[in-house]
Design an enzyme around this catalytic site. Structure first.
Site, PDB file in Angstrom:
ATOM      1  CB  CYS A  82      -0.916  -0.395   1.201  1.00  0.00           C
ATOM      2  SG  CYS A  82      -2.292   1.334   1.674  1.00  0.00           S
ATOM      3  CB  CYS A  86      -4.111   3.425   7.156  1.00  0.00           C
ATOM      4  SG  CYS A  86      -4.725   4.528   6.047  1.00  0.00           S
ATOM      5  CB  CYS A  89      -3.885  -0.687   7.737  1.00  0.00           C
ATOM      6  SG  CYS A  89      -3.984  -1.866   7.179  1.00  0.00           S
TER       7      CYS A  89
END
Length: 360
Positions: A82, A86, A89
């Protein structure tokens, strides 16, 4: 045979006394041995019958075989990579592996044959690998060749280009874009940001493309410590998604908490009461679909990058064997999937854009 012993004994006994006294002793000896052998045989058979009747207390009760599960809706996380970071996650970049396209298609065919109606592609960020071409080919395969009723994607939206919609938009039913806040500073705190790109502005652009290319638009939000007090009512109503899926921040050992985790999500976690207050604040949003940790846990069929079902029942992701090696029916036994909770949380809904009858 031993039930006839009294009659047989009587005949044997009388025959002895019909003989002369001189031979009486010689006759009684074999009679004694015959009687002893008959008694031992009868005792042995009685014991055998008693053993059959008594339950084996040391043997554990056998569990009922698991009910067969149909993979109606499957979430395929074909990549863990990714471009965002975040903090909460729960499917992190622990590998960079992606199946060859041919093998991925073989697995999707196996799932269709086992009863799959909906496939959701996720990550990681699914548009990262091969600039979205790999994903586009899978989307087209599932809709055009497998003819699945629903094909959807969950993405952070940062890498999607209009060209992708031109090439593959007709094969996609739903695009879900992750958006946890309409305050760009909060998005940066969460880790949902990349350089000078504005996540909220990009969301508006994706909403327009979904309308232009006839793809149902959906928003996913993870409610956490940084956005739990936010009021998103006005912005969500303006974007008008078909669904606004609101998740409670969830801890998964080895993913976003624990020694081997790539994230430390403990600081993002909120309590059940805080989550309920957020939902109450947004009760006027008709497309709101709330999912607490209790509803979310075990109610998703998740395939990882090796096409293994991930069992989250123990608070971590324990993989089954790959469906490519053992087939769907065998692998799904170890998925930990709660089909009743899947239906209770509304996991099956109108998920084909042909049935949504949207005003494009």
């Amino acid at each position: 045979m031993w039930v006839l012993t009294p009659a047989a004994f009587a005949g044997k006994f009388l025959s002895v006394f019909r003989q002369p006294l001189s031979s009486l002793w010689r006759s009684l000896v074999p009679l004694f041995y015959w009687l002893r052998a008959t008694w031992l045989l009868a005792s042995k058979r009685i014991k055998q019958q008693l053993v059959r009747r008594e339950p084996d207390e040391t043997k554990e009760e056998e569990e009922d075989p698991p009910l067969s599960t149909t993979p109606t809706s499957v979430n395929y996380h074909f990549t863990r990579q990714c471009n965002y970071k975040c903090g909460f996650c729960f499917h992190t970049a622990k590998t960079s592996f992606v199946l060859p396209l041919k093998e991925a298609k073989r697995g999707l065919l196996l799932l269709k044959e086992a009863g799959m109606e909906k496939i959701n592609f996720s990550g990681g960020e699914p548009f990262l690998h091969d600039r979205g071409e790999y994903l586009g080919k899978l989307v087209k395969f599932c809709k055009a060749e497998l003819r699945l009723p629903s094909v959807s994607i969950v993405s952070n939206g940062s890498l999607i280009r209009e060209r992708w919609f031109r090439n593959y938009g007709e094969y996609l039913d739903i695009l879900a874009v992750s958006c946890d806040s309409f305050d760009e500073e909060v998005n940066v705190l969460i880790g949902r940001g990349q350089g000078k790109k504005n996540h909220v502005e990009n969301l508006q652009k994706l909403r327009t493309w979904c309308r232009d290319y006839r793809v149902a638009f959906k928003i996913n939000s993870v409610i956490n410590r940084f956005n739990v007090e936010e009021d998103m009512t006005e912005q969500i109503k303006a974007l008008n998604p078909v669904r606004w899926k609101v998740f409670q921040c969830l801890l998964i050992e080895g993913e976003n908490c624990g020694e081997d985790a790539l994230r430390e999500a403990e600081r993002f976690v909120i309590g059940d009461e805080e989550f309920e207050r957020f939902l109450e604040r947004h009760k006027e949003v008709s497309c709101l679909v709330p999912e607490s940790n209790q509803k979310m846990k075990d109610s998703y069929l998740i395939l990882d990058e090796y096409m293994r079902f991930l069992n989250c029942r123990k608070g971590r992701k324990d993989p089954s064997k790959s469906i490519l090696d053992v087939g769907v029916e065998e692998a799904i036994k170890f998925s930990g999937f709660d089909e009743k909770m899947f239906l209770k949380r509304g996991g099956k809904y109108t998920w084909s854009k042909a049935d949504l009858k949207l005003d494009w």
